[in-house]
Design a protein around this motif. Sequence first.
Motif, PDB file in Angstrom:
ATOM      1  N   PRO A 130       0.840  -1.209   0.000  1.00  0.00           N
ATOM      2  CA  PRO A 130       0.000   0.000   0.000  1.00  0.00           C
ATOM      3  C   PRO A 130       0.871   1.254   0.000  1.00  0.00           C
ATOM      4  N   GLY A 131       0.396   2.284  -0.682  1.00  0.00           N
ATOM      5  CA  GLY A 131       1.173   3.512  -0.805  1.00  0.00           C
ATOM      6  C   GLY A 131       2.129   3.508  -1.975  1.00  0.00           C
ATOM      7  N   SER A 132       2.135   2.412  -2.748  1.00  0.00           N
ATOM      8  CA  SER A 132       2.979   2.326  -3.943  1.00  0.00           C
ATOM      9  C   SER A 132       2.297   3.012  -5.120  1.00  0.00           C
ATOM     10  N   TYR A 133       3.070   3.211  -6.167  1.00  0.00           N
ATOM     11  CA  TYR A 133       2.591   3.934  -7.340  1.00  0.00           C
ATOM     12  C   TYR A 133       2.724   3.088  -8.609  1.00  0.00           C
ATOM     13  N   LEU A 134       1.788   3.322  -9.522  1.00  0.00           N
ATOM     14  CA  LEU A 134       1.765   2.664 -10.821  1.00  0.00           C
ATOM     15  C   LEU A 134       1.821   3.749 -11.893  1.00  0.00           C
ATOM     16  N   VAL A 135       2.851   3.702 -12.710  1.00  0.00           N
ATOM     17  CA  VAL A 135       3.038   4.682 -13.780  1.00  0.00           C
ATOM     18  C   VAL A 135       2.791   3.984 -15.114  1.00  0.00           C
ATOM     19  N   ILE A 136       1.816   4.473 -15.864  1.00  0.00           N
ATOM     20  CA  ILE A 136       1.451   3.845 -17.133  1.00  0.00           C
ATOM     21  C   ILE A 136       1.245   4.921 -18.187  1.00  0.00           C
ATOM     22  N   ASN A 137       1.791   4.687 -19.370  1.00  0.00           N
ATOM     23  CA  ASN A 137       1.282   5.423 -20.527  1.00  0.00           C
ATOM     24  C   ASN A 137       1.105   4.458 -21.684  1.00  0.00           C
ATOM     25  N   ASP A 162      -7.354   0.408 -12.252  1.00  0.00           N
ATOM     26  CA  ASP A 162      -8.254  -0.166 -11.254  1.00  0.00           C
ATOM     27  C   ASP A 162      -7.433  -0.620 -10.047  1.00  0.00           C
ATOM     28  N   GLY A 163      -7.834  -0.208  -8.872  1.00  0.00           N
ATOM     29  CA  GLY A 163      -7.104  -0.581  -7.670  1.00  0.00           C
ATOM     30  C   GLY A 163      -5.943   0.338  -7.341  1.00  0.00           C
ATOM     31  N   ALA A 164      -5.672   1.304  -8.198  1.00  0.00           N
ATOM     32  CA  ALA A 164      -4.611   2.296  -7.956  1.00  0.00           C
ATOM     33  C   ALA A 164      -5.109   3.616  -8.530  1.00  0.00           C
ATOM     34  N   PRO A 165      -5.986   4.301  -7.818  1.00  0.00           N
ATOM     35  CA  PRO A 165      -6.629   5.503  -8.354  1.00  0.00           C
ATOM     36  C   PRO A 165      -5.633   6.554  -8.828  1.00  0.00           C
ATOM     37  N   LEU A 166      -5.987   7.192  -9.923  1.00  0.00           N
ATOM     38  CA  LEU A 166      -5.117   8.206 -10.524  1.00  0.00           C
ATOM     39  C   LEU A 166      -4.977   9.419  -9.611  1.00  0.00           C
ATOM     40  N   ILE A 167      -3.757   9.919  -9.520  1.00  0.00           N
ATOM     41  CA  ILE A 167      -3.521  11.181  -8.835  1.00  0.00           C
ATOM     42  C   ILE A 167      -3.646  12.319  -9.853  1.00  0.00           C
ATOM     43  N   VAL A 226      -0.432   8.503 -13.375  1.00  0.00           N
ATOM     44  CA  VAL A 226       0.205   7.870 -12.220  1.00  0.00           C
ATOM     45  C   VAL A 226      -0.900   7.551 -11.223  1.00  0.00           C
ATOM     46  N   GLY A 227      -0.966   6.292 -10.819  1.00  0.00           N
ATOM     47  CA  GLY A 227      -1.948   5.872  -9.824  1.00  0.00           C
ATOM     48  C   GLY A 227      -1.272   5.478  -8.525  1.00  0.00           C
ATOM     49  N   ARG A 228      -1.985   5.593  -7.433  1.00  0.00           N
ATOM     50  CA  ARG A 228      -1.449   5.242  -6.122  1.00  0.00           C
ATOM     51  C   ARG A 228      -2.312   4.177  -5.469  1.00  0.00           C
ATOM     52  N   LYS A 229      -1.676   3.113  -5.036  1.00  0.00           N
ATOM     53  CA  LYS A 229      -2.384   2.047  -4.340  1.00  0.00           C
ATOM     54  C   LYS A 229      -2.746   2.540  -2.941  1.00  0.00           C
ATOM     55  N   PRO A 230      -4.019   2.495  -2.583  1.00  0.00           N
ATOM     56  CA  PRO A 230      -4.432   3.072  -1.298  1.00  0.00           C
ATOM     57  C   PRO A 230      -3.740   2.417  -0.118  1.00  0.00           C
TER      58      PRO A 230
END
Length: 272
Positions: free
Chosen positions: A186-193, A231-236, A265-269
Motif C-alpha cells: 500500500p502507498g505504492s505507485y503505478l506509472v502507465i502510458n 483499477d485498484g490504484a486511483p489516478l492522482i 500515475v496511480g497510487r495504491k491506497p
Amino acid sequence: MTTESSAQSDGIDPSVPTAAGMYDYYLGGRNNFAADRRAANKVIAAAPEVILMARENRGFIQRAVRFLARDAGIRQFLDIGSGLPTQGSVHEIAQAEAPDARVVYVDNDPQVLARSRALKTAEAKTTSVITADLRDPDVILNHPETRAQIDFDQPMAILLVAVLHFIDDEADPYGIVARLRDAMAPGSYLVINHATADPRPDNAGGAAEVYKNTKYPATHRTRDQIERFFDGAPLIDPGLVFVPEWRPDIETDIAPEEVWILGGVGRKPTVD
C-alpha cells in the motif's frame, strides 16, 4: 554503437526490427540496426509526429520519476519494458533526487541486457537489469535481482511506460497489471502510458501496420480501456492525460492530437 556481428554473438537477430531499436532511433540514438531504421522510417512516413511522441514520452517518464523520488518519497523502482539505456534514464533521475534509490530495469529484448552491461559502475549496487517478459509477471517479481533490490513490504513504483500497447488482448494485459499491482505494498505507485488511436486514427493505423512486421505488433486502446489499467490504484492529479499535459515543467503549445499517448500515475491506497 552495437554492430551486427557483436549483436549476433549476444544472441540478437539484427534482421528483425524491435520496438527498443526503433524507439532508440526515434530519439536520435545509435543503438539500432538497419532493420530498426527501415521500419522506423516507415512509421515516420505514416505518422511524422512519432519523433515528437518519443521525446514527449521520455519527458513524461522523467517528470513522473522526479515527482516520485522527490515529492512522494519513493526509493525503489521497477521499470518494465525499459528499452535501451538513454541519457536521463530512470536511475539517473531517481538517484539525482535520492542517491539511495534502487532501480530494476526489465526488458525481453536481449540487446537491452547487452547494452546495459556498461551501466554498472557506481550504480552497480543500486541498479540491476534483467531479461524477462511482461507476459510472465511472476518471473519478474520473483527474479533474484528483483528481490535483491526491491523490498515488496515497502512502497515502490512500477513503471509500464510505452509497453502495454505491445501486449495484445489474448495475453490478458489487465490481469498482468493486476498481478503487479497486487504485489506492491500500500502507498505504492503505478506509472502507465499507452498509445491511443483516438485523436489520429489514420496515422495510428498506419504506424500499427508497420509494427505488425516487427517482433511485437502494437495494439491501440481507447481512453476508457487505458483507464481500466488503474483499477485498484486511483489516478492522482491531473489524472489520465496526453503526456505533455502531465505536470509539465514548462508551458507548451503542443496540441494533444500530436502526441497520441495517454499517461497517468496511480497510487495504491494505504490501509486505514
